[in-house]
Design an enzyme around this catalytic site. Sequence first.
Site, PDB file in Angstrom:
ATOM      1  N   ASP A  90     -33.109 -30.060 -24.227  1.00  0.00           N
ATOM      2  CA  ASP A  90     -33.750 -30.531 -25.457  1.00  0.00           C
ATOM      3  C   ASP A  90     -35.267 -30.648 -25.308  1.00  0.00           C
ATOM      4  O   ASP A  90     -35.807 -30.734 -24.206  1.00  0.00           O
ATOM      5  CB  ASP A  90     -33.172 -31.887 -25.886  1.00  0.00           C
ATOM      6  CG  ASP A  90     -33.292 -32.951 -24.799  1.00  0.00           C
ATOM      7  OD1 ASP A  90     -33.122 -32.620 -23.611  1.00  0.00           O
ATOM      8  OD2 ASP A  90     -33.568 -34.120 -25.132  1.00  0.00           O
ATOM      9  N   GLU A 148     -31.283 -35.196 -23.558  1.00  0.00           N
ATOM     10  CA  GLU A 148     -31.628 -36.096 -22.462  1.00  0.00           C
ATOM     11  C   GLU A 148     -32.643 -37.138 -22.901  1.00  0.00           C
ATOM     12  O   GLU A 148     -32.638 -38.260 -22.411  1.00  0.00           O
ATOM     13  CB  GLU A 148     -32.193 -35.294 -21.286  1.00  0.00           C
ATOM     14  CG  GLU A 148     -32.389 -36.098 -20.005  1.00  0.00           C
ATOM     15  CD  GLU A 148     -33.679 -36.909 -19.952  1.00  0.00           C
ATOM     16  OE1 GLU A 148     -33.679 -37.990 -19.338  1.00  0.00           O
ATOM     17  OE2 GLU A 148     -34.692 -36.470 -20.549  1.00  0.00           O
TER      18      GLU A 148
END
Length: 405
Positions: A90, A148
Site C-alpha cells: 500500500d 500496512e
Amino acid sequence: MNIQKTSNSLKSTDIVEQTVGIYEEAVRLRRMIHENPELGFEEYKTAEIIANYLQELGIEVTTGVAKTGVVGILQGEKEGPVLALRADIDALPIQENTDVSYKSKNPGVMHACGHDMHTAMLLSAAKVLSQNKQHISGTVKFIFQPAEEMKGGGIKMVEEGVLNNPTVDHIFAFHVWPEIATGKYGFRNGAIMASMDTFDVVLKGKQGHGAAPHQGVDAIVGAAHVVTALQTIVSRETDPIDSVVLTIGTIEAGDGFNIIPEKARFRGTVRTLNANTRKEVATSIQRIIEGVASALKLEVEINYNETVGYPVTMNDPKFNEHAATVATDLFGEDSVQWLSKPSMASEDFAFYLEQVSGTFVFLGVGENPEDPMKLHSDVFLPDEKAMIQGISLIVGLVINTTEKI
C-alpha cells in the site's frame, strides 16, 4: 548458525550474479508500481500486477486475501521447511513532490515509505527462485500484504489463515531504511520496532461565556491538564531504562475566542518495547484521564485502539542470526550492521512474528545516511541500487534455509 552448502547448492556468487541480471527488470517493476500507488485495501491494480507476474512464473496464486492481498506458493524440489516472505503493497495519502519521470499518477497518493520497492524486490526474488527450484528445500510462500499503514492489513492476513495451508515455519521481511547506507543491512535480536496503540478522547463539560467561567465547565482547561498529566506516565511511572513514547497528535476544541466550549477532543499514540509495559501504559492512560476529568467535573469518553494496535516487532534471535549469516556470506561482514537501539516506529509485520519465528531486517537505502531522506516525506525516493542487496538476501535465505531452525 553456519551455512552448510552441498556441492550442488546455489553459491552466494551465483545468487548475486543472478540478482544483478534481473536488476533492470526489478527497477522497471518498482517504477511501474510507484507510478500507480493505491491506499490500503484499495490496491486493486497493484494486486493485479503482482498476480499476473507470479502466474507467468508458474507460481500458484491466491488473490483476494484480506480483500486485496496476494499469496503465491512455490514448491522446491527437496524436502524442507515452509518459509514465508512478506512485502507490503500500500501507499500513503501524500501528494508527491518529486520531479522523477515515474512520479505518482494518482493525485494525493504516493509510495513514500518504500513499499513499491519491497514489492518489486519480492517479485524479482520470486522469478530467480522459480528458476532454481532444484536448489530449494521445502516450500516458499510469497505474501503480498495490503494496508500496512495504520490499517492493520497484517492482522487481517493472519486471521484469514495466511500462515496455514501449508503451515509456515519461519517468516522474513525487511523495510528500506534511509538511516543505513546502501549496501548494508540493519539487524537486531529481540525488539527492533515498537508497539503502537492509539487513543481518542472526548471531554464534555458545559458551555459558557468567556467572561463568566464559573458558570461553565471548561473542556479546554480540562484537556490541557489531562495532556500534561499523561506525560507523567513516561517521566514518573516508567522505568527509566525502559522506553515509552506518548504523543498527542491532534487537539480540537471551540470555535469562538470568547466562548467556553462544551467539548474538547484529543488523539494520540503510545509506543513501547515490551508487552508488559504496553499493558501497564494502557491502564495508566485510562486511570489518569478518568481521574483528572472527574476532578474537573468533566464527563469523558475514551476509545483505545478503536481501529487496531500494533504489537512490538520482535525478532527471533536464532532465525535473525541465521539471516545475518546469509547476508555475510553474500556481501561480507561489512554489509551487516548490528543495531544497538530499536526504532520507536511500528510495523504490522509484528502480527506475523507473534505467531511464528522470523525476522524483520532494515535494508540500507541511504545515499547520505548522516542526513537521511525521511520516510513518509513527499520527496522520498530510496536508492534503487539497494534492491541488489534486497533481492539477493531473499534468495539466499530461501536457498540456505534447508531445515527448521
